[in-house]
Design a protein around this motif. Structure first.
Motif, mmCIF file in Angstrom:
data_model
loop_
_atom_site.group_PDB
_atom_site.id
_atom_site.type_symbol
_atom_site.label_atom_id
_atom_site.label_comp_id
_atom_site.label_asym_id
_atom_site.label_seq_id
_atom_site.Cartn_x
_atom_site.Cartn_y
_atom_site.Cartn_z
ATOM 1 N N ARG A 1 35.165 39.879 29.289
ATOM 2 C CA ARG A 1 36.275 40.725 28.849
ATOM 3 C C ARG A 1 36.125 42.158 29.371
ATOM 4 N NH1 ARG A 1 37.896 39.245 22.647
ATOM 5 N NH2 ARG A 1 37.566 36.981 22.740
ATOM 6 N N TYR B 1 39.176 40.724 35.545
ATOM 7 C CA TYR B 1 39.819 40.064 34.402
ATOM 8 C C TYR B 1 40.678 41.062 33.625
ATOM 9 C CZ TYR B 1 37.286 35.586 34.624
ATOM 10 O OH TYR B 1 36.811 34.352 34.982
ATOM 11 N N LYS C 1 44.550 40.793 32.755
ATOM 12 C CA LYS C 1 45.094 40.844 31.390
ATOM 13 C C LYS C 1 46.175 41.911 31.272
ATOM 14 C CE LYS C 1 44.045 40.960 26.488
ATOM 15 N NZ LYS C 1 45.255 40.171 26.225
ATOM 16 N N ASP D 1 49.835 41.071 30.085
ATOM 17 C CA ASP D 1 50.379 41.740 28.901
ATOM 18 C C ASP D 1 51.656 42.501 29.239
ATOM 19 O OD1 ASP D 1 48.249 40.739 27.546
ATOM 20 O OD2 ASP D 1 47.203 42.622 27.266
ATOM 21 N N LEU E 1 42.717 36.114 27.374
ATOM 22 C CA LEU E 1 43.791 36.418 28.323
ATOM 23 C C LEU E 1 45.142 35.969 27.765
ATOM 24 C CD1 LEU E 1 42.321 35.408 31.810
ATOM 25 C CD2 LEU E 1 42.995 37.712 31.107
#
Lengths: 335, 335, 335, 335
Positions: C126, C131, C135, C139, C182
């Protein structure tokens, strides 16, 4: 030496092949055409100085025709291919070879009776430079045995007539042939998984679909079919082997840096993506007729594709793993 | 309608073009050839069912010949091109159009006297898909005006006969034409800088060499010519504009991960790098003859290349900036 | 303000985290350590001027310790995390949070009783820049809803102790957390397919394995786990959405052209691939302790991972699709 | 062991380094700061619990200060660096080391008198992962001797105060140091060419500029400086060697396919591009102070940069090739 060609079916793909045989491939000449729409056939014929004949059987029977290209409606393919074999003429048939596995078997039997190959099926990916480089590398053995393949077949959009089973029969069929050709083994099972559907589709359509195939030696292939992906016509294929992976490149395009991004274009059309492969397919088909030794996708490949797409269609409807059951391969089609 | 071609010069490049006109380009047929080596001409002729004639003048004079391809030794080009113009026949001449700017001018004058374009010069990069995409983008204007170009022209090795000035005359000449075509303006000066020499060369050769060109509007172009770079045939070109840059892609190849590296192949041969461009060059040449309107590189382009390579050669010998002085461009060649 | 840390377990990962907390993260100081191997603990402690204590419970009880890092043997995690909660101290626990879902639930209950979050689980992906960029894009919503994810997790080799179920429990667990994070939804089923096995493995091991997950909204995720891929440590992730796809980049490396190839290096070690993510994980953990508001992977995430890896393990043994059944998520862990 | 730092100059870069020394680098503590704007110094000091002192000399003299960071206005650098040497304290000086080569020589003499290195200059690119990988490869020798370097240094825009000579002094100075460090030889000449100017600039500015450098062994380096390129902060560097080339990668970013393009982001800010390099620069500086052996860019490197940027500035004004004349390198700075 010029190969004289008769073309059955002068729709979009037929006209494209006629253009190819006329303008791109040397050593070939389209001398006769036909179509259910006689006016269209006449117009196409006049554009290239060929004759328009009433029926496909007339084209096949025409003594001036050395070889036949079948680009008519799918359900008519088997009849014309069988007639061409009976006439002892080479025949190039767009996929599908026939709409049923039974008809494919009849063609195989006819060709065996004739005693040598006359039929080639239009699986053009075998002529794509990237797939060929991949096959060469796999055949070389440096990467060890293949274990998995990850594939994607994406179209920007499809028309309303496209229905869910066409994702197997019309779309995945290209990967099905490619898998068999690259791995040189048969597919033994098929499965279709339906992910969340995109909002960008007609109501009746399951899109995307995610397919799984297994081969005789246990290679597992996954294939994303996503025919309303919006962004382009995008073909991906990675083969994972014991000692490394090999992946198709994206088509080359100029690299632009502007407005805070670096970008390249994504093709929108399969004709752009595989145009060079189609050209090569016909160049090699004509050359192999000159040689008297067909080397392209065979009636057996057409039969196998039919059986596997049948299994895939059943898998799609049942949401189960469906086994593929092929007859024994006749000697005519290698071991 | 078939264009009947006579080919003067059946060496490597001549044979390659004959193969292309025979096997790749439709609508053309090579009907007569000649070569200083009569036996070679005879052999090539017999392979394609053409006639071998004693001299280039015979080929040009042959009433069966519609258009001439000149692929003989450079110093003979001007004579054959002039004779073709006199005969009112289309002529495709491999670079150089002539070995002196004066001879190029004579050709220009002859063509003006004739009253329309007959001559095309073999600058094949204008037919490469990458360069064309770059030109389309530059012409579209989204990136603003070009300001700089960074280029590289790399060969794996060259034979011993290759000498330092050939880096300008035979190698950089391709970029010289490309720069003029992409930017649509003339080059006004040339400079040659000689970096540390690679150990991998014959003693007499300055390699690499680094060239600088300036255009009328002040665009600056740098060009690395490195003809013993060992690793491959590698062509790079990036145009830097007011609002962004555009760069040629490397040729697409499968991407392999193995042995702790990710790798793609690098081409080794200019024939592989520009094979499709050569094909397209001849396809479009034949089509433009059918149309009666030549659109490819003109005698003016051949003349400009001669003047600029002369300036470049002087720059190489003097290590100074050398101005390029072109005559005014006749109306026949656009504004 | 400095956060004083006690570390339970000074094996490889423990030492790596101690080095990170000492040399990379500012605002933290390791003041106490322990290990089942007391001599190792003493040596590590002396290297950083900390104290070696006899047991994990001693570390947790130490009044000088503000927060605890648990990097001991997996089966001991739950005990230490529960003790830390009871002591009202922040605790960072390497995966797994506990070896059973039941123990994870006990932790969740204890944390709820305490009334606010104290536990963070070591899912470091994360914190990876790639990544995170993915994300952010997902989003943002420009690509529409995710429909599929294609993932690969490849190690060059694994030691003999690695057994087939570890492909789920130790390897795929990272993707399991990444998928949930995710997509911000739960996984509802797991399936494991076993392709042809590579020859480059210990006899007892199924390698590669191919896993399929489904989420609440129907997103389908496929994951290749191949722990003897030979060529490197290679993490791939592509999310396919309604209006486009987004893919992790390969780690940046210099691009070399030599010997007829263009190549970049492939990393060999997860510590190189995720080193910056580990650093950031601890920087943010310490900062969130300063803030009094933990934001990293929670005990709920640890619980979900346990339930899903249990389902995956069952799927591996049964070769069936196994449903994932999670309890309702307590309010403490968001909606 | 903590190194106590005094910072002279709390402008943007000073504050950034203070943040770095406080939040990123362990083993360092900023204990005193100063600035010509006393209020700003006081505010910065209070934010980190340091003291604000009236002058740079006070900071250097402060017995609590072990090492000094000079981030004040360029013309004041020499004075503070000399004072730090006199005080026997380590000093990190942002570029330039001094605004004249003479002042750089005074610093070199002072450091020699002191007898060992105390000075490090802020050339942070030596700490960038890409450049380091390139240097490692060049040092390994597999590619043979370098022959050419092609570089580009692009900023999206610059403020109105930026004038043409700053392209050498403030922008190209980074490449100047990088070239010397990568090639381990001195630059012997500089030239500046001014291409057509972009419309996107203030009237007084020549932009882009194209620079040429030659090294002792004859390596030729070309450098595009384009400080209003619009599209991003973009650093390119390719070193061409006898057996191959090596090129910096573009920063890794997620790869997005949408809207008929494949794209990645281009960074807009040098702080994003070289943030990790700045961090590493300070981590290694603090570590080298602990070791008592400075290894980063030296006062000699600062002097060489001053002489070369002087030559470059003269080259810019005269549009001629200007020779670089360095003193002999003292033993203190290696051979």
């Amino acid at each position: 030496m010029t190969v004289h060609i008769g073309v059955i079916g002068t729709g979009m793909i037929g006209q494209d092949h006629i253009r190819r045989l006329t303008d791109v491939v040397t050593g070939a000449e389209v001398v006769a055409v036909t179509d259910v729409d006689g006016a269209r056939a006449a117009e196409v014929a006049s554009g290239i100085g060929a004759r328009a004949l009433p029926t496909g059987q007339d084209v096949i029977a025409d003594p001036l025709v050395d070889a036949v290209v079948v680009t008519s409606w799918g359900p008519t393919h088997a009849e014309y291919v069988l007639a061409a074999i009976e006439a002892g003429k080479y025949v190039f048939c767009e996929k599908p070879l026939a709409t049923t596995a039974e008809d494919c078997l009849r063609i195989i039997e006819a060709e065996q009776t004739f005693g040598r190959r006359l039929v080639q099926v239009g699986f053009m990916r075998r002529y794509d430079a990237g797939y060929r480089a991949m096959k060469q590398l796999l055949d070389g053995g440096q990467l060890g045995h293949p274990l998995m393949m990850h594939c994607a077949h994406r179209n920007p959009t499809v028309p309303e007539a496209y229905h869910s089973a066409m994702a197997v029969q019309d779309t995945a069929v290209h990967e099905i042939d490619t898998i068999r050709w690259l791995l040189e083994e048969e597919i033994v099972s098929a499965q279709v998984i339906q992910p969340r559907r995109t909002a960008n589709r007609f109501e009746h359509l399951a899109d995307p679909q995610f397919m799984l195939f297994e081969t005789e030696s246990g290679v597992r292939v996954d294939l994303e079919v996503f025919v309303n992906c919006q962004f382009g016509y995008d073909i991906q294929c990675e083969t994972v082997c014991e000692a490394g992976t090999v992946r198709l490149p994206d088509p080359a395009d100029v690299i632009v840096k502007t407005g805070a991004v670096q970008r390249t274009g994504v093709l929108q059309d399969w004709k752009d993506r595989f145009g060079a492969a189609f050209d090569r397919e016909f160049v090699e088909w004509i050359a192999s007729i000159d040689d008297g030794r067909l080397a392209g996708p065979s009636a057996w490949d057409g039969y196998a594709a039919a059986v596997i797409t049948d299994a895939g269609t059943e898998a799609l409807h049942t949401q189960r793993v469906v086994s593929v059951r092929l007859k024994d391969r006749p000697d005519l089609y290698g071991s």
